[in-house]
Design a protein around this motif. Sequence first.
Motif, short mmCIF file in Angstrom:
data_model
loop_
_atom_site.label_atom_id
_atom_site.label_comp_id
_atom_site.label_asym_id
_atom_site.label_seq_id
_atom_site.Cartn_x
_atom_site.Cartn_y
_atom_site.Cartn_z
N ILE A 89 -15.21 3.39 11.15
CA ILE A 89 -15.15 4.63 11.93
C ILE A 89 -14.76 4.26 13.35
N ASP A 90 -13.74 4.91 13.83
CA ASP A 90 -13.38 4.86 15.25
C ASP A 90 -13.26 6.34 15.64
N GLU A 91 -14.34 6.88 16.16
CA GLU A 91 -14.49 8.32 16.41
C GLU A 91 -13.21 8.96 16.94
N GLY A 92 -12.76 9.99 16.22
CA GLY A 92 -11.59 10.75 16.63
C GLY A 92 -10.26 10.06 16.36
N LYS A 93 -10.30 8.84 15.80
CA LYS A 93 -9.06 8.09 15.58
C LYS A 93 -8.89 7.59 14.16
N THR A 94 -9.91 6.94 13.60
CA THR A 94 -9.76 6.28 12.30
C THR A 94 -11.03 6.42 11.47
N ILE A 95 -10.82 6.70 10.18
CA ILE A 95 -11.89 6.60 9.20
C ILE A 95 -11.30 5.91 7.97
N ALA A 96 -12.06 4.99 7.40
CA ALA A 96 -11.62 4.30 6.19
C ALA A 96 -12.79 4.24 5.22
N GLY A 105 2.68 15.08 20.77
CA GLY A 105 2.92 16.29 21.55
C GLY A 105 1.63 17.08 21.64
N GLU A 106 1.69 18.34 21.24
CA GLU A 106 0.49 19.19 21.23
C GLU A 106 -0.25 19.12 19.90
N GLY A 107 0.32 18.34 18.98
CA GLY A 107 -0.27 18.23 17.65
C GLY A 107 -0.83 16.85 17.37
N LYS A 126 -9.57 18.77 16.05
CA LYS A 126 -9.65 19.67 14.90
C LYS A 126 -9.36 18.91 13.60
N VAL A 127 -8.33 18.06 13.62
CA VAL A 127 -7.99 17.29 12.42
C VAL A 127 -9.15 16.36 12.07
N TRP A 128 -9.72 15.71 13.09
CA TRP A 128 -10.85 14.80 12.86
C TRP A 128 -12.01 15.54 12.17
N GLU A 129 -12.35 16.70 12.66
CA GLU A 129 -13.44 17.47 12.06
C GLU A 129 -13.14 17.82 10.61
N VAL A 130 -11.91 18.19 10.35
CA VAL A 130 -11.52 18.62 9.00
C VAL A 130 -11.55 17.45 8.01
N ILE A 131 -11.35 16.22 8.49
CA ILE A 131 -11.38 15.06 7.57
C ILE A 131 -12.72 14.33 7.57
N THR A 132 -13.70 14.81 8.37
CA THR A 132 -15.00 14.13 8.42
C THR A 132 -16.22 15.04 8.27
N VAL A 133 -16.04 16.33 8.23
CA VAL A 133 -17.16 17.27 8.09
C VAL A 133 -17.14 17.81 6.66
N PRO A 165 0.84 -1.21 0.00
CA PRO A 165 0.00 0.00 0.00
C PRO A 165 0.87 1.26 0.00
N PHE A 166 0.27 2.35 -0.43
CA PHE A 166 0.94 3.64 -0.31
C PHE A 166 0.65 4.15 1.10
N VAL A 167 1.70 4.54 1.82
CA VAL A 167 1.54 5.05 3.19
C VAL A 167 2.30 6.37 3.29
N ILE A 168 1.64 7.36 3.89
CA ILE A 168 2.30 8.64 4.12
C ILE A 168 1.96 9.10 5.54
N GLU A 169 2.95 9.69 6.21
CA GLU A 169 2.76 10.20 7.56
C GLU A 169 3.01 11.70 7.56
N ARG A 170 2.20 12.41 8.31
CA ARG A 170 2.34 13.86 8.46
C ARG A 170 2.08 14.22 9.91
N ILE A 171 2.73 15.28 10.37
CA ILE A 171 2.46 15.82 11.70
C ILE A 171 1.95 17.24 11.53
N TYR A 172 0.84 17.53 12.20
CA TYR A 172 0.21 18.85 12.10
C TYR A 172 0.21 19.53 13.46
N ALA A 173 0.37 20.84 13.43
CA ALA A 173 0.30 21.65 14.65
C ALA A 173 -1.16 21.97 14.94
#
Length: 140
Positions: free
Chosen positions: A67-74, A96-98, A18-25, A5-13
């Motif tokens: 769906i694992d609320e706040g953790k995983t969506i596929a 950390g804080e991100g 907030k990230v969950w909302e942005v990827i599910t709303v 599979p293609f896998v990519i990792e990113r860290i956001y501040a």
Amino acid sequence: MSTQPFVIERIYAAPIQKVWEVITVREKMKEWYFDLAEFKPEVGFEFEFIGGDENKQYLHLCRVTKIDEGKTIAYTWRYDGYEGESEVTWELFPEGEGTKLVLTHSGLETFPPLDAFKKENFAAGWTHITGISLKEYLEK
């Protein structure tokens, strides 16, 4: 073709919520992802969108599989009129804080051997989406 599979990792501040909302709303997704007519983070929910490049646009057909609320969506990811089905998984972890995002797109080898469906094109697309579009949206 590789079945890796293609896998990519990113860290956001930004915090996980907030990230969950942005990827599910849907209203937020259309500002940085694709313009989805409808979207609900519910297993079984089907959605579609148009995407591609300057040469050809494709109708993407997707169905939420986990769906694992706040953790995983596929969700599944396939193209109308073409064989093959893949799955995109977004996983969020505290960093950390991100937030650390691990995006996995599996099943790419099931698509026809067309230039548009080459793994390197998915890599370029996800690199841009996660590294520029999502990052800029979260950090604005």
